[in-house]
Every structure is written in structure tokens, then in C-alpha cells.
Motif scaffolding. Structure first.
Motif, mmCIF file in Angstrom:
data_model
loop_
_atom_site.group_PDB
_atom_site.id
_atom_site.type_symbol
_atom_site.label_atom_id
_atom_site.label_comp_id
_atom_site.label_asym_id
_atom_site.label_seq_id
_atom_site.Cartn_x
_atom_site.Cartn_y
_atom_site.Cartn_z
ATOM 1 N N ASP A 104 -4.248 5.798 81.204
ATOM 2 C CA ASP A 104 -4.097 6.420 82.405
ATOM 3 C C ASP A 104 -5.282 7.547 82.753
ATOM 4 O OD1 ASP A 104 -2.081 4.879 83.053
ATOM 5 O OD2 ASP A 104 -0.433 6.397 82.336
ATOM 6 N N HIS A 105 -6.139 8.046 81.653
ATOM 7 C CA HIS A 105 -7.156 9.250 81.822
ATOM 8 C C HIS A 105 -8.445 8.553 81.244
ATOM 9 C CE1 HIS A 105 -3.862 12.670 81.509
ATOM 10 N NE2 HIS A 105 -3.783 12.002 82.653
ATOM 11 N N ALA A 106 -8.608 7.221 81.619
ATOM 12 C CA ALA A 106 -10.032 6.676 81.191
ATOM 13 C C ALA A 106 -10.457 5.877 82.251
ATOM 14 C CB ALA A 106 -9.925 5.798 79.658
ATOM 15 N N GLU A 107 -11.753 5.345 82.248
ATOM 16 C CA GLU A 107 -12.221 4.568 83.245
ATOM 17 C C GLU A 107 -13.212 3.355 82.470
ATOM 18 O OE1 GLU A 107 -13.136 8.144 86.526
ATOM 19 O OE2 GLU A 107 -14.758 7.015 85.386
ATOM 20 N N SER A 108 -13.145 2.378 82.745
ATOM 21 C CA SER A 108 -14.153 1.336 82.085
ATOM 22 C C SER A 108 -15.186 1.001 83.246
ATOM 23 C CB SER A 108 -13.461 -0.110 82.091
ATOM 24 O OG SER A 108 -12.609 -0.011 81.030
ATOM 25 N N TRP A 109 -16.458 1.128 82.950
ATOM 26 C CA TRP A 109 -17.520 0.903 83.675
ATOM 27 C C TRP A 109 -18.405 -0.464 83.550
ATOM 28 C CZ3 TRP A 109 -19.810 4.498 87.517
ATOM 29 C CH2 TRP A 109 -19.110 5.616 87.812
ATOM 30 N N VAL A 110 -18.686 -1.115 84.495
ATOM 31 C CA VAL A 110 -19.867 -2.500 84.196
ATOM 32 C C VAL A 110 -21.019 -1.623 84.822
ATOM 33 C CG1 VAL A 110 -20.231 -4.653 85.036
ATOM 34 C CG2 VAL A 110 -17.871 -3.907 84.352
ATOM 35 N N VAL A 111 -21.967 -1.792 83.875
ATOM 36 C CA VAL A 111 -23.374 -1.305 84.293
ATOM 37 C C VAL A 111 -24.498 -2.318 84.194
ATOM 38 C CG1 VAL A 111 -25.269 0.455 83.738
ATOM 39 C CG2 VAL A 111 -22.731 1.000 83.719
ATOM 40 N N GLN A 112 -25.351 -2.508 84.988
ATOM 41 C CA GLN A 112 -26.156 -3.469 84.928
ATOM 42 C C GLN A 112 -27.515 -2.856 84.709
ATOM 43 O OE1 GLN A 112 -26.593 -6.431 88.290
ATOM 44 N NE2 GLN A 112 -28.633 -7.118 87.310
ATOM 45 N N VAL A 113 -28.360 -3.392 83.729
ATOM 46 C CA VAL A 113 -29.953 -2.826 83.597
ATOM 47 C C VAL A 113 -30.753 -3.975 84.111
ATOM 48 C CG1 VAL A 113 -31.572 -1.989 81.998
ATOM 49 C CG2 VAL A 113 -29.309 -1.572 81.369
ATOM 50 N N SER A 114 -31.526 -3.463 85.136
ATOM 51 C CA SER A 114 -32.457 -4.256 85.805
ATOM 52 C C SER A 114 -33.815 -3.501 85.673
ATOM 53 C CB SER A 114 -32.174 -4.433 87.482
ATOM 54 O OG SER A 114 -32.883 -5.412 87.934
ATOM 55 N N ASP A 115 -34.966 -4.251 85.485
ATOM 56 C CA ASP A 115 -36.348 -3.610 85.337
ATOM 57 C C ASP A 115 -36.327 -2.293 84.465
ATOM 58 O OD1 ASP A 115 -37.543 -5.698 86.385
ATOM 59 O OD2 ASP A 115 -37.057 -4.652 88.518
ATOM 60 N N GLY A 116 -35.329 -1.966 83.448
ATOM 61 C CA GLY A 116 -35.086 -1.070 82.516
ATOM 62 C C GLY A 116 -34.351 0.026 83.141
ATOM 63 N N ARG A 117 -33.526 -0.173 84.372
ATOM 64 C CA ARG A 117 -33.126 1.181 85.026
ATOM 65 C C ARG A 117 -31.450 0.873 84.993
ATOM 66 N NH1 ARG A 117 -33.647 3.156 91.278
ATOM 67 N NH2 ARG A 117 -31.968 4.479 91.207
ATOM 68 N N MET A 118 -30.663 1.702 84.923
ATOM 69 C CA MET A 118 -29.251 1.603 85.015
ATOM 70 C C MET A 118 -28.589 1.484 86.250
ATOM 71 S SD MET A 118 -27.653 3.089 81.711
ATOM 72 C CE MET A 118 -27.673 2.727 80.023
ATOM 73 N N HIS A 119 -27.683 0.633 86.808
ATOM 74 C CA HIS A 119 -27.071 0.514 87.908
ATOM 75 C C HIS A 119 -25.881 0.607 87.623
ATOM 76 C CE1 HIS A 119 -30.818 -0.319 90.217
ATOM 77 N NE2 HIS A 119 -31.239 -0.838 89.198
ATOM 78 N N ALA A 120 -24.691 1.164 88.294
ATOM 79 C CA ALA A 120 -23.071 1.000 88.374
ATOM 80 C C ALA A 120 -22.487 0.039 89.285
ATOM 81 C CB ALA A 120 -22.523 2.419 88.675
ATOM 82 N N LEU A 121 -22.210 -0.820 88.562
ATOM 83 C CA LEU A 121 -21.601 -1.881 89.383
ATOM 84 C C LEU A 121 -20.140 -1.838 89.835
ATOM 85 C CD1 LEU A 121 -23.358 -5.238 87.465
ATOM 86 C CD2 LEU A 121 -24.190 -3.722 89.505
#
Length: 301
Positions: A33-50
Motif C-alpha cells: 500500500d506504500h509502494a509503486e512499481s514503475w515500468v521504464v523504457q531506455v531508448s537511445d540511452g534516455r529513460m522514459h517512464a511508461l
């Protein structure tokens, strides 16, 4: 409030092109209840939050086509999130709900994907297979933790109580593993070359049977083969190499927890990501990049 962050899974061919499963929580002992899961994509070396959500996204696998499968096994629902994985600036997700506390996901390609975990509608372990159109319930070999294989007709699962089981395209065949310890990693190179690992060490096998190879210096959680070397994620012991009947250090500073060897060797540890073309020299991507990506984003709990 001081937040805590960690990487958990990585899937993809390189540090410049991969998908990551990461966590952000309140810094206290982890509760859903006090945590988040994140899916992140690295494209061309840069992180993006999906994608981000309260609760536990349990596993992530990226298919050869780039399609991304993420398992969810929280207290509210279970199933698989699917994304084409093409444009990180405009992420698209479809949630496919299953009567399963999905604890992991892995596949051969987009026409053969497996997810597994406790059934929500029955007091038993469950497994579902995706054929490119729909999910089909298939028998589970037991309490599965990880799956790997080379074709839809040759897949192995490992798990609790020393579970090792082989899928032949139509059913599971459980085989003797000479341990009752939990097995957390499996790598299938061919019918003649298989590796499994768990808290107590490494085993080597073939379609004809398994034998114990070596006891580990500490916890080991994953195994893969890269450039003719068998590499082991040793968590606090770092990245290890199987050499004869011993495990020797490759990179002590890399607290490896998950690996992908389909392109470069890509490694996830809680504090950083790394990749290598030779298994010895590593590029690094620190956790601070994920912290900066999520900084200023209000928590969801």
C-alpha cells in the motif's frame, strides 16, 4: 518523506535499448500500500517512464519483436499488461486480467508466452499460455519461480522445493533435481546444456538428467550463458562466473539480480544497470537517473 528506489528487472538487448521494472516506496519496510512499481523504457540511452501504479508488478519480459509483457500479482487483481513497446513518448497499454496472482512472465516469442502463480479461484498453482490471440489455462508443474527455454516444445521451469520441470509442447515432465532448496534461476542453452541455480548453489543438466555442480559463496538468484561463459547473478557476492566446479568473481561491485544475454550482457542490480560486450568491461547507468526521472511526481499512495 525520504523515498527509496531500486531497479528490479531488465529485458532488452543493451543499456541503450531496454525495458526496466523499478520500485519507489516510502523508505520503510516494503508494504504494497506504500509502494509503486514503475515500468521504464531506455531508448537511445534516455529513460522514459511508461507506467506506474501502487502495488506489485512482479515480472517483465520483452519479446524479440519489442512487445512488452508485465505481470501483476497484487492483492486487488492479477494478469498481464501488454504494450507494443515502440514509442516511449506515447506508451500504450492493454491489461489482460487472469484469475491468477501472476508472479512472473516469460516467452519464446509473441505466440508463446507463459505466466504463473497461485490461482485466485482455486487453492492451487496456475499457469496460462498466450498463443498470440488468447490466454489458455494449462497445468502448472508446481510453485514456479522462473522459466526459460529455446522453443515452444523445449522449456524448463524451476521453483520451490527443488522443482525442475520440462515442457514438451503439450505437458510438463517433472524430473529429479537432487535438492529440496528453492531454485530461482534457469537457463536453457540446448537439450544438452542446462543450468539452474538457487540459494544453495548451481546445478548442470541435460534432457537426460541433472547433477550438482558447485555450492555458492552466498545467495545466487539467476544464471545465463554469454560468450561461451556461464554467468551467475550473485546479489551481494556480485556477478560470478562458473569455472569448472567453482564460482569465481567477475565484477564484485555489481550486485546482480537479473540478466538478459540476448544481445549484449545486460544486468540489473538494485543500485544500477550495466551492460557489456565481453562479460568483463561494463558500461553503467546509475539509479540516480531513475530517481531524477520520478522526482517531482507525486506518490500515488
Amino acid at each position: 518523506m525520504s523515498l527509496a528506489h531500486a531497479f528490479r528487472r531488465v529485458s532488452g538487448p543493451s543499456l541503450d535499448d531496454c525495458h526496466i521494472l523499478a520500485d519507489r516506496w516510502d523508505g520503510k519496510p516494503w508494504v504494497e500500500d506504500h509502494a509503486e512499481s514503475w515500468v521504464v523504457q531506455v531508448s537511445d540511452g534516455r529513460m522514459h517512464a511508461l507506467k506506474s501504479q501502487v502495488g506489485w508488478l512482479t515480472g517483465l519480459w520483452r519479446s524479440p519483436s519489442g512487445r512488452v509483457y508485465v505481470s501483476e500479482g497484487g492483492s486487488e487483481r492479477g494478469g498481464i499488461h501488454v504494450s507494443p513497446g515502440k514509442d516511449p513518448r506515447a506508451p500504450q497499454w492493454e491489461f489482460q486480467e487472469l484469475p491468477l496472482v501472476a508472479m512472473g512472465v516469460w516467452g519464446v516469442d509473441d505466440r508463446f508466452v507463459l505466466t504463473w502463480g497461485p490461482r485466485e479461484d482455486k487453492d492451487e498453482e496456475g499457469m496460462f499460455r498466450w498463443d498470440g490471440r488468447s490466454w489458455e489455462l494449462i497445468p502448472s508443474p508446481g510453485e514456479v519461480i522462473q522459466v526459460h527455454g529455446v522453443s515452444p516444445e523445449f522449456v524448463y521451469a524451476v521453483g520451490r522445493k527443488g522443482l525442475i520441470s520440462r515442457w514438451d509442447g503439450s505437458r510438463w515432465h517433472t524430473v529429479p533435481s537432487f535438492t529440496r532448496a528453492m531454485l530461482t534461476g534457469i537457463h536453457v542453452e540446448s537439450q544438452d546444456e542446462l543450468y539452474a541455480c538457487g540459494g544453495n548453489g548451481m546445478m548442470e543438466g541435460s534432457v537426460y538428467g541433472w547433477s550438482e555442480v558447485v555450492e555458492s559463496p552466498g545467495m545466487v538468484v539467476n544464471v545465463t550463458k554469454f560468450r561461451d561463459e556461464v554467468l551467475v547473478a550473485g546479489a551481494a557476492s556480485g556477478l560470478l562466473r562458473l569455472k569448472g566446479n567453482t564460482l569465481e568473481p567477475v565484477e564484485r561491485s555489481l550486485a546482480a539480480m537479473a540478466m538478459d544475454s540476448r544481445g549484449r550482457l545486460v544486468v540489473a542490480s538494485p543500485e544500477e544497470l550495466a551492460d557489456s560486450t565481453n562479460g568483463r568491461d561494463f558500461r553503467r547507468k546509475p539509479l540516480s537517473e531513475f530517481v531524477a526521472l520520478t522526482e517531482g511526481v507525486p506518490t500515488m499512495w
